[in-house]
Motif scaffolding. Structure first.
Motif, short mmCIF file in Angstrom:
data_model
loop_
_atom_site.label_atom_id
_atom_site.label_comp_id
_atom_site.label_asym_id
_atom_site.label_seq_id
_atom_site.Cartn_x
_atom_site.Cartn_y
_atom_site.Cartn_z
N TYR A 1 20.91 2.46 7.86
CA TYR A 1 20.31 2.29 6.53
C TYR A 1 21.30 1.61 5.58
O TYR A 1 20.93 0.74 4.78
N ILE B 1 15.45 14.77 -4.68
CA ILE B 1 14.91 15.12 -3.36
C ILE B 1 15.98 15.81 -2.51
O ILE B 1 15.87 15.92 -1.29
N TRP C 1 14.29 -0.81 6.88
CA TRP C 1 15.76 -0.78 6.85
C TRP C 1 16.32 -1.78 7.87
O TRP C 1 17.25 -2.53 7.59
N LYS D 1 0.83 -1.22 0.00
CA LYS D 1 0.00 0.00 0.00
C LYS D 1 0.86 1.25 0.00
O LYS D 1 0.41 2.32 -0.40
N GLU E 1 17.80 10.38 -6.00
CA GLU E 1 18.21 11.13 -4.81
C GLU E 1 18.41 12.62 -5.06
O GLU E 1 17.95 13.45 -4.27
N VAL F 1 12.75 3.00 -7.55
CA VAL F 1 13.20 4.39 -7.40
C VAL F 1 14.17 4.51 -6.22
O VAL F 1 14.01 3.84 -5.19
N GLY G 1 11.29 3.64 -3.23
CA GLY G 1 12.46 4.22 -2.55
C GLY G 1 12.14 4.56 -1.10
O GLY G 1 11.24 3.96 -0.49
N ILE H 1 22.32 6.87 9.15
CA ILE H 1 22.81 6.51 7.81
C ILE H 1 23.50 5.14 7.86
O ILE H 1 23.32 4.30 6.97
C1 LIG Z 1 19.56 8.46 4.90
C2 LIG Z 1 18.73 8.26 3.70
C3 LIG Z 1 19.19 7.23 2.79
C4 LIG Z 1 18.23 6.85 1.73
C5 LIG Z 1 17.95 7.61 0.68
C6 LIG Z 1 16.96 7.22 -0.28
C7 LIG Z 1 16.50 8.08 -1.19
C8 LIG Z 1 15.42 7.75 -2.07
O1 LIG Z 1 14.83 6.72 -2.08
S1 LIG Z 1 14.98 8.97 -3.14
C9 LIG Z 1 13.48 8.44 -3.81
C10 LIG Z 1 12.27 8.83 -3.01
N1 LIG Z 1 11.09 8.38 -3.67
C11 LIG Z 1 10.34 9.12 -4.44
O2 LIG Z 1 10.62 10.26 -4.61
C12 LIG Z 1 9.20 8.41 -5.10
C13 LIG Z 1 7.94 9.21 -5.04
N2 LIG Z 1 6.85 8.47 -5.61
C14 LIG Z 1 6.61 8.31 -6.89
O3 LIG Z 1 7.36 8.78 -7.71
C15 LIG Z 1 5.38 7.59 -7.27
O4 LIG Z 1 4.55 7.47 -6.19
C16 LIG Z 1 5.62 6.23 -7.84
C17 LIG Z 1 6.26 6.37 -9.21
C18 LIG Z 1 6.53 5.42 -6.97
C19 LIG Z 1 4.32 5.46 -8.01
O5 LIG Z 1 3.44 6.21 -8.75
P1 LIG Z 1 1.90 5.75 -8.80
O6 LIG Z 1 1.22 6.70 -9.69
O7 LIG Z 1 1.82 4.35 -9.19
O8 LIG Z 1 1.35 5.86 -7.33
P2 LIG Z 1 1.09 7.20 -6.56
O9 LIG Z 1 -0.34 7.51 -6.70
O10 LIG Z 1 2.03 8.24 -6.89
O11 LIG Z 1 1.36 6.76 -5.06
C20 LIG Z 1 0.52 5.85 -4.40
C21 LIG Z 1 0.62 6.06 -2.93
O12 LIG Z 1 1.92 5.76 -2.51
C22 LIG Z 1 2.48 6.86 -1.81
N3 LIG Z 1 3.88 6.91 -2.04
C23 LIG Z 1 4.50 6.79 -3.21
N4 LIG Z 1 5.81 6.91 -3.04
C24 LIG Z 1 6.01 7.10 -1.74
C25 LIG Z 1 7.18 7.29 -0.95
N5 LIG Z 1 8.41 7.28 -1.49
N6 LIG Z 1 7.03 7.47 0.33
C26 LIG Z 1 5.82 7.45 0.90
N7 LIG Z 1 4.68 7.26 0.20
C27 LIG Z 1 4.80 7.10 -1.10
C28 LIG Z 1 1.78 8.03 -2.41
O13 LIG Z 1 1.86 9.10 -1.54
C29 LIG Z 1 0.42 7.51 -2.55
O14 LIG Z 1 -0.23 7.51 -1.30
P3 LIG Z 1 -1.69 8.03 -1.17
O15 LIG Z 1 -1.68 9.42 -1.66
O16 LIG Z 1 -1.98 7.91 0.27
O17 LIG Z 1 -2.50 7.11 -2.02
#
Ligand SMILES: CCC/C=C/C=C/C(=O)SCCNC(=O)CCNC(=O)[C@H](O)C(C)(C)COP(=O)(O)OP(=O)(O)OC[C@H]1O[C@@H](n2cnc3c(N)ncnc32)[C@H](O)[C@@H]1OP(=O)(O)O
Length: 727
Positions: free
Chosen positions: A129, A180, A65, A55, A177, A152, A96, A126
């Motif tokens: 993670y 963001i 993590w 979800k 990364e 991602v 991600g 960090i």
């Molecule tokens: C010390 C730190 C070390 C780690 C670093 C890591 C860095 C990273 O991972 S950077 C990447 C971060 N991720 C993102 O920026 C991804 C953001 N999301 C998207 O681009 C899209 O949601 C996605 C392509 C994954 C999916 O798109 P889709 O159209 O299929 O679904 P959505 O309607 O967009 O999303 C559905 C619900 O999921 C929630 N959601 C999506 N991604 C995240 C996330 N990364 N974190 C939390 N929640 C996420 C989104 O909010 C939707 O929720 P809801 O609105 O409640 O339905």
């Protein structure tokens, strides 16, 4: 045809409510359970880990993590696991890092005002993670990753730490990364350039955060293969995993170790590394087995030497419970104190004899400890029928620091037996307040609890002793929890009370003595019973139990000297029934041994210096002319002589320690001259009468050799030398 259809159907993944995919193979293997990961064993020795936050698009929250690290660490150690497949549940492989948890994290860091402390906090996070991702690389088992749809940010980090990558046609990837506002810090920057072998492209993907699809991923070497959809990709990965799992684990795991080691080191270092490892591993039987199979063009061996079924356990000192070392945090498996093999017996009330329970057969029998269900605990508190410890449960409600500690768990002790041949439960009893344990033979012990009688015929005396120690530990703990009374519970004390220390000392001595003297085998343990409310505490009940013991047909009763039948139960731990009963009689319970009943008689040992005609030590030899001399200290506290005369002599023989050579010996083997170090009275008598000693003294100097030894038979010299006397 039908069977092939069924086979095909059975190989189709089947989704169940929890999101775990069950495939053709079902295993009894223990699998760890997690909140954010689903683990299953779809093929022999192949574990499947699924990111299980569909979800939330399998985004990485704090828990994920941490659990990733735990999961891969445990799989790395798990001998049942040889290969791991990782994939994601739901629409995408992963979105991600969980952006909500990212926000929470920065709020948490902001709680520290000082920059150094804030940095420290972030440094630790960090690290945690990074460990989550790196655990795939650290896992010595190959990890095959399957990505579908979006992968991602942290998802790319995860894939780069896997050994093999597959993806679906609809897959796309993004090193997100920079978008963001951060530099990727959990592995992509370190691993991606090596994975694709193209630093230019790697940098492009990391600087721009542009998406790349499955075709490009395949072309750049990021994935090995592109499959049509998620299920076929997972099935493909599982098939490859199954194939790897059939190979020598020694070879496969060493290969992974060396690849990982060498990926960031010069070839020279890598070569030295494998050389050092293989100087050992090439001696493995796997090598000859696999080489033979190749030479014969036959299938690889089904089983490998290293495939072990043993479960490595570790002991939790707090609860005395045993846990699987693979899943130390979440998988308590056993809570037994001791486990032995024995035949479980029960008392045939009709004949008074002992019968093998449930048709006989060896059983695994354990003395165990288990937590008492809190819900049932209240009811049980009022129920005196069960023995349990919960000493700390009565902590004062208001501790000095204002925090009332949570009530401690309550435990009960049980004895449980499962027949080995068919895994049938043949024995299950809880140690109750009337527990009474009798060691009647080195390999036969029996006990009464809750008005039921059970016996165990052990395979070895060592098993019997181990079991006895388990019982003692259980009773000790019960006594500690009970504070010596029954069933009132005493307040928790940090320091051990004096009497407890005394008991501990006594117990230690007892154990030492027991280890030293195998003769000390007849003994009876009792739980204290002074505050029994039922009729069990009555003297009539005690008499009845004594009667039961006296009826034991195997080696008769275990009683203390017959001057007081009521004191026949040996005390245990300083607070046993026997001790109190002895005191009641006005005779202290100083008899550190037991004697046999009227059916079996025995002779008493002679105690040097024993003045009383009424005192004879127990169970000793009859032959006073033996050349062996027992240690004088062994029976310094003799018991009173029994009233009755012995009828016939008991065959039992105690083991004694020779005071000359300090060897243990049996009475029957104690012929004159058995100990070469003991003085030979006949010989000295002859020597004195014949004056041979005198003659030897006279001849000593001229007969002695350079080292001072002299010849006992002077006329035996072959040739006369200057220091050899004439006859
Ligand atoms: C010390 C730190 C070390 C780690 C670093 C890591 C860095 C990273 O991972 S950077 C990447 C971060 N991720 C993102 O920026 C991804 C953001 N999301 C998207 O681009 C899209 O949601 C996605 C392509 C994954 C999916 O798109 P889709 O159209 O299929 O679904 P959505 O309607 O967009 O999303 C559905 C619900 O999921 C929630 N959601 C999506 N991604 C995240 C996330 N990364 N974190 C939390 N929640 C996420 C989104 O909010 C939707 O929720 P809801 O609105 O409640 O339905």
């Amino acid at each position: 045809m039908m069977s092939s259809v069924l086979k095909a159907l059975s190989q189709q993944p089947r989704k169940i409510a929890t999101g775990v995919y069950l495939r053709a193979y079902s295993s009894n293997t223990e699998v760890p359970t997690f909140e954010t990961l689903a683990v299953s064993v779809p093929k022999p020795n192949v574990f499947h880990v699924e990111l299980n936050r569909p979800k939330k698009m399998n985004s990485f929250n704090y828990n994920m993590w941490i659990e990733l690290q735990k999961c891969f660490c445990s799989l790395s150690d798990n001998p049942e696991c040889r290969v791991v497949v990782i994939s994601g549940q739901g629409k995408h492989f992963t979105a991600g890092i969980d952006l909500h948890s990212m926000v929470e994290l920065s709020q948490k860091a902001n709680e520290f005002e000082d920059v150094a402390r804030k940095s420290n906090f972030m440094y630790k996070i960090i690290g945690l993670y990074q460990d989550g991702i790196t655990s795939l690389e650290r896992c010595v088992k190959p990890v095959l990753a399957v990505s579908h749809s979006a992968c991602v940010g942290a998802g790319v980090d995860l894939l780069t730490a896997a050994d093999i990558r597959y993806c679906t046609q609809d897959s796309w990837f993004q090193v997100k990364e920079v978008d963001i506002g951060l530099a990727a810090d959990v592995g992509t920057l370190q691993r991606l350039p090596k994975v694709i072998g193209n630093t230019s492209l790697a940098r492009e993907l990391c600087f721009t955060a542009r998406k790349f699809d499955s075709t490009e991923a395949k072309d750049m070497g990021f994935v090995s293969q592109v499959l049509a959809d998620r299920d076929s990709a997972i099935n493909h990965a599982l098939t490859v995993a199954e194939d790897i799992a059939k190979k020598s684990p020694v070879a496969v795991q060493t290969t992974k170790k060396c690849l990982v080691y060498s990926q960031s080191r010069p070839s020279e270092e890598g070569l030295e590394h494998i050389r050092l490892i293989n100087q050992v591993m090439l001696q493995s039987e796997d090598l000859s087995k696999a080489a033979m199979a190749q030479a014969m063009k036959s299938d690889p061996p089904e089983t490998w030497l290293v495939r072990v079924r043993a479960q490595v356990m570790c002991r939790d000192e707090a609860t005395m419970g045993l846990y699987s070392s693979n899943y130390p945090d979440f998988r308590p498996l056993r809570t037994w104190l001791v486990r032995v093999r024995a035949q479980v017996m029960c008392r045939d009330e009709a004949t008074g004899g002992w019968l093998a329970l449930g048709g006989g057969g060896l059983a695994n029998v354990c003395v165990g400890k288990r937590k008492v269900d809190r819900a049932a605990q209240g009811a049980q508190d009022g129920d005196e029928a069960s023995a349990s410890t919960s000493a700390p449960a009565q902590l004062p409600r208001h501790s000095p620091d204002g925090f009332a500690p949570p009530p401690r768990d309550k435990y009960e002790y049980f004895i449980h037996g499962v027949r080995i041949s068919d895994e049938t439960e043949v024995l299950s009893c809880t140690i109750k307040k009337d527990f009474q344990y009798n060691k009647v033979m080195p390999t036969f012990h029996h006990w009464v609890t809750d008005d039921k009688r059970y016996g165990l015929t052990f395979q070895t005396a060592a098993d019997a002793r181990a079991f006895d120690r388990g019982v003692r530990t259980a009773i000790e703990e019960l006594l500690q929890g009970l504070g010596g009374t029954w069933p009132c519970l005493h307040a928790y004390k940090v320091d051990k009370p004096e009497e407890q220390k005394e008991r501990d000392k006594e117990r230690e001595k007892e154990r030492e003595r027991e280890e030293d003297e195998e003769g000390n085998i007849f003994e009876c343990l009792n739980l204290p019973s002074e505050s029994r409310s039922s009729s069990e505490g009555s003297s009539a009940a005690r008499e009845r139990r004594l009667e039961d013991i006296n009826q034991t047909p195997i080696l008769s009763a275990i009683t203390l000297p017959r001057h007081s039948p009521r004191s026949s139960l040996k005390r245990y731990g300083g607070s046993g029934e026997g001790e109190r009963m002895g005191a009641e009689d006005g005779s202290s319970d100083h008899c550190a041994y037991v004697q046999l009943s009227a059916h079996h008689e025995y002779t008493y040992p002679q105690v040097p210096g024993s003045g009383s005609p009424n005192t004879k030590p127990p169970l000793m030899r009859k032959d006073s002319g033996s050349m062996k001399k027992r240690a004088v200290t062994a029976f310094s506290d003799p018991p009173p002589l029994p009233d009755k005369k012995p009828i016939r002599t008991e065959q039992f023989q105690a083991r004694l320690k020779c005071r000359h050579c300090h060897e243990w010996y049996l009475e029957s083997a104690n012929r004159p001259g058995a100990c070469e170090f003991s003085p030979d009275r006949c010989r000295s008598c002859v020597d004195t009468v014949t004056c041979i000693k005198c003659a030897q003294c006279l001849l000593y100097h001229c007969m002695s050799d350079s080292e001072g030894d002299y010849n006992q038979r002077p006329c035996a010299c072959d040739e006369v030398t200057h220091n050899c006397a004439k006859r």
